[in-house]
Each structure stands twice: as C-alpha cells, then as structure tokens.
Motif scaffolding. Structure first.
Motif, PDB file in Angstrom:
ATOM      1  N   ASP A  60      34.823  -8.513 -15.970  1.00 25.15           N
ATOM      2  CA  ASP A  60      36.110  -7.921 -16.349  1.00 25.15           C
ATOM      3  C   ASP A  60      36.694  -7.012 -15.268  1.00 25.15           C
ATOM      4  O   ASP A  60      37.894  -6.741 -15.263  1.00 25.15           O
ATOM      5  CB  ASP A  60      35.960  -7.115 -17.648  1.00 25.15           C
ATOM      6  CG  ASP A  60      35.724  -8.009 -18.856  1.00 25.15           C
ATOM      7  OD1 ASP A  60      36.155  -9.176 -18.815  1.00 25.15           O
ATOM      8  OD2 ASP A  60      35.100  -7.547 -19.824  1.00 25.15           O
ATOM      9  N   LYS A 120      40.436 -19.813  -6.771  1.00 28.20           N
ATOM     10  CA  LYS A 120      39.878 -19.391  -8.058  1.00 28.20           C
ATOM     11  C   LYS A 120      39.814 -17.870  -8.161  1.00 28.20           C
ATOM     12  O   LYS A 120      40.105 -17.289  -9.215  1.00 28.20           O
ATOM     13  CB  LYS A 120      38.482 -19.984  -8.240  1.00 28.20           C
ATOM     14  CG  LYS A 120      38.470 -21.471  -8.551  1.00 28.20           C
ATOM     15  CD  LYS A 120      37.052 -21.949  -8.830  1.00 28.20           C
ATOM     16  CE  LYS A 120      37.042 -23.426  -9.203  1.00 28.20           C
ATOM     17  NZ  LYS A 120      35.668 -23.912  -9.485  1.00 28.20           N
ATOM     18  N   GLN A 122      43.296 -16.443  -8.746  1.00 28.16           N
ATOM     19  CA  GLN A 122      43.692 -16.621 -10.148  1.00 28.16           C
ATOM     20  C   GLN A 122      43.014 -15.584 -11.040  1.00 28.16           C
ATOM     21  O   GLN A 122      43.623 -15.060 -11.983  1.00 28.16           O
ATOM     22  CB  GLN A 122      43.333 -18.037 -10.607  1.00 28.16           C
ATOM     23  CG  GLN A 122      44.196 -19.126  -9.986  1.00 28.16           C
ATOM     24  CD  GLN A 122      43.701 -20.524 -10.312  1.00 28.16           C
ATOM     25  OE1 GLN A 122      42.640 -20.704 -10.915  1.00 28.16           O
ATOM     26  NE2 GLN A 122      44.463 -21.529  -9.915  1.00 28.16           N
ATOM     27  N   ALA A 123      41.749 -15.291 -10.724  1.00 27.78           N
ATOM     28  CA  ALA A 123      41.012 -14.299 -11.516  1.00 27.78           C
ATOM     29  C   ALA A 123      41.597 -12.902 -11.339  1.00 27.78           C
ATOM     30  O   ALA A 123      41.719 -12.141 -12.307  1.00 27.78           O
ATOM     31  CB  ALA A 123      39.536 -14.314 -11.118  1.00 27.78           C
ATOM     32  N   LYS A 145      44.757 -12.702 -13.296  1.00 23.83           N
ATOM     33  CA  LYS A 145      44.462 -12.640 -14.731  1.00 23.83           C
ATOM     34  C   LYS A 145      44.070 -11.228 -15.160  1.00 23.83           C
ATOM     35  O   LYS A 145      44.401 -10.796 -16.270  1.00 23.83           O
ATOM     36  CB  LYS A 145      43.344 -13.626 -15.068  1.00 23.83           C
ATOM     37  CG  LYS A 145      43.055 -13.752 -16.548  1.00 23.83           C
ATOM     38  CD  LYS A 145      41.990 -14.812 -16.807  1.00 23.83           C
ATOM     39  CE  LYS A 145      41.690 -14.938 -18.297  1.00 23.83           C
ATOM     40  NZ  LYS A 145      40.640 -15.971 -18.550  1.00 23.83           N
ATOM     41  N   ARG A 146      43.377 -10.490 -14.283  1.00 24.58           N
ATOM     42  CA  ARG A 146      42.969  -9.121 -14.636  1.00 24.58           C
ATOM     43  C   ARG A 146      44.180  -8.195 -14.748  1.00 24.58           C
ATOM     44  O   ARG A 146      44.140  -7.191 -15.441  1.00 24.58           O
ATOM     45  CB  ARG A 146      41.989  -8.560 -13.601  1.00 24.58           C
ATOM     46  CG  ARG A 146      40.659  -9.294 -13.503  1.00 24.58           C
ATOM     47  CD  ARG A 146      39.891  -9.313 -14.806  1.00 24.58           C
ATOM     48  NE  ARG A 146      38.706 -10.147 -14.723  1.00 24.58           N
ATOM     49  CZ  ARG A 146      38.676 -11.463 -14.876  1.00 24.58           C
ATOM     50  NH1 ARG A 146      39.797 -12.118 -15.139  1.00 24.58           N
ATOM     51  NH2 ARG A 146      37.554 -12.139 -14.792  1.00 24.58           N
ATOM     52  N   GLY A 147      45.262  -8.498 -14.027  1.00 24.04           N
ATOM     53  CA  GLY A 147      46.505  -7.742 -14.172  1.00 24.04           C
ATOM     54  C   GLY A 147      46.498  -6.354 -13.573  1.00 24.04           C
ATOM     55  O   GLY A 147      47.344  -5.523 -13.922  1.00 24.04           O
TER      56      GLY A 147
END
Length: 256
Positions: free
Chosen positions: A78, A97, A100-101, A104-106
């Motif tokens: 996380d 990848k 993108q991760a 996604k964590r923002g």
C-alpha cells in the motif's frame, strides 16, 4: 559447500535475519549445489522482513532471484515509497507496471518524484495525473523540475487556482514562464503586493523552491559487515543442505 558455510546457512534460516540473508546470498557461488533453492529460501526471508533497501540490494546483487515475484510483492504494497524506490533503482524493473501502481496509490508527491527521477517514466500521463490531483504545489514542482513537462499547460492550471504564492514561485522558478500572463492573473485585491514582489524576481535571488528527499543508490549498499565466516573447506554432503532447507520449509509453514 563447506561445513562452515552450512553452519552459516543454518544460522541465517534459523534466525530469519535479512541482514544475514543478503550477506550470505552475495557470498554464495552460483555453481553451488542447490543454489536456486537456497536463494529462494533467502528471498523468502527478505520478503517476510520487508525492507525496501535490502530488497533492492538483494535483487540487484544476487543471481537467481525471482524478479517478477518480488516486483509483484512491491506493487501490492500500500505504501508508494517502495514502488518508487524499486522503479528508481532496480535494473530490469517493469516500469510500466510500477508507474501504474504509483498512479493507483494517488500520492501526488511520489507521482511527481517518479516523473522527475525514473528514467523511462511517461511524463505526459503522469502530468495529467498531477493535474487531476488538484495539488497545486506538485503542479509547480512538476513544471519546475520534470524534464519534458508541458509548462504552458501547468501554468494555466496554476493560474486557475489563483493562489498568489504559487503564481509567484512559478514566475520566479519555471523556465519559460509567461511573466505578463502571470502578472495579469493575480486577483485585484492582491495586485499591488504582487507587483512589488513580482518585480523583485531576478536570477540572483535565493531559490525558494521546495527540496524533497530523493532516494539514491548511495543508500542501498551501506549495510555493515556482519562477519559471516568462511574458514574451513570441508565439503558437506548435499543431503545436509537438503535437510536444512527442509527444516526451513517447516519454519515457513509454522510462521504463516
């Protein structure tokens, strides 16, 4: 493998110690019997005792690691910091990848750092994410420091928020900033103060932009020597190595 090596391996596996695991893995000859099995056992310890710096060092310095598995482990974390660090420092990491991760964590700070420091990052995509985050500070930093940033678009975004401090910093620090447009963008109530401050901008002024901590390879290879000894060259039977690895499998099951 010598008797002394075998004792050291048993110590590493018994103690589940990531420091010892790294040192032993780095010292192990890749032609050693059951090398792959030993490395996978040591890898398990590194992932169980999760520490980004140790994992990066392990992946970069040891042959036979399961890079895809370790990267998936990092991506599923996380915390954005390990993802950024892995992308920055690991050879042959899958940047698409990892990017993108990070998205996604923002976390706008790490998205900015990824764009600024990771070679091969998709600047256009990350810039759009920064804009969508509505984080004006990171928009300014992105325009100031990220090579390939669309400064005109970021300037328009900064102006749209009408925050005097960031309009000033943008004008002062971003190469190619449109001074006249930035001057005229300040709300009337702030105009006099802004003009006086704006007119003071010069190349000789002290840089007031934010400094953020950057992880580099200098942080990674500084683990103290822990004295794994390799003294006696009495070879052990392969069955003895197998017994230790089998015992470790039982320990893994008990720790689950």
């Amino acid at each position: 493998m010598t008797k002394n090596d075998l004792q050291n391996l048993k110590r590493v596996l018994d103690e589940f110690n990531p420091y010892l695991a790294i040192k032993f893995a780095e010292s192990l000859n890749n032609e050693e019997r059951q090398y792959d099995e030993i490395i996978l056992a040591l890898q398990h310890i590194l992932l169980d005792k999760f520490n980004t710096e140790y994992i990066v060092r392990f992946v970069n310095n040891v042959e036979g690691v399961d890079l895809e598995l370790i990267q998936s482990f990092i991506i599923n974390n996380d915390d954005p910091e390990p993802i950024y660090t892995f992308a920055l420092l690991v050879k042959n990491a899958n940047l698409e990848k990892l990017q993108q991760a990070i998205i996604k964590r923002g976390d706008a700070d790490y998205i900015y750092l990824f764009a600024k420091n990771v070679k091969g990052a998709n600047i256009k995509v990350l810039q759009e994410v920064i804009i969508d985050s509505k984080n004006v500070r990171c928009m300014f930093l992105f325009a100031e420091s990220v090579k390939g940033a669309n400064t005109e678009k970021l300037q328009d975004e900064i102006i749209s928020y009408g925050i005097f401090e960031y309009i000033y910093l943008f004008a002062k620090n971003v190469k190619g900033a449109n001074m006249e447009l930035l001057r005229s963008s300040v709300p009337e109530s702030n105009n006099d103060a802004f003009m006086n401050t704006f007119d003071s901008i010069s190349e000789s002024e002290e840089d007031t932009s934010s400094n953020m901590y950057h992880i580099t390879s200098n942080n990674i290879n500084n683990i103290d020597s822990i004295g794994i000894k390799r003294e006696f060259k009495i070879e052990v039977k392969e069955s003895e190595i197998t017994d230790i690895l089998d015992d470790f499998e039982m320990v893994k099951i008990m720790r689950m």
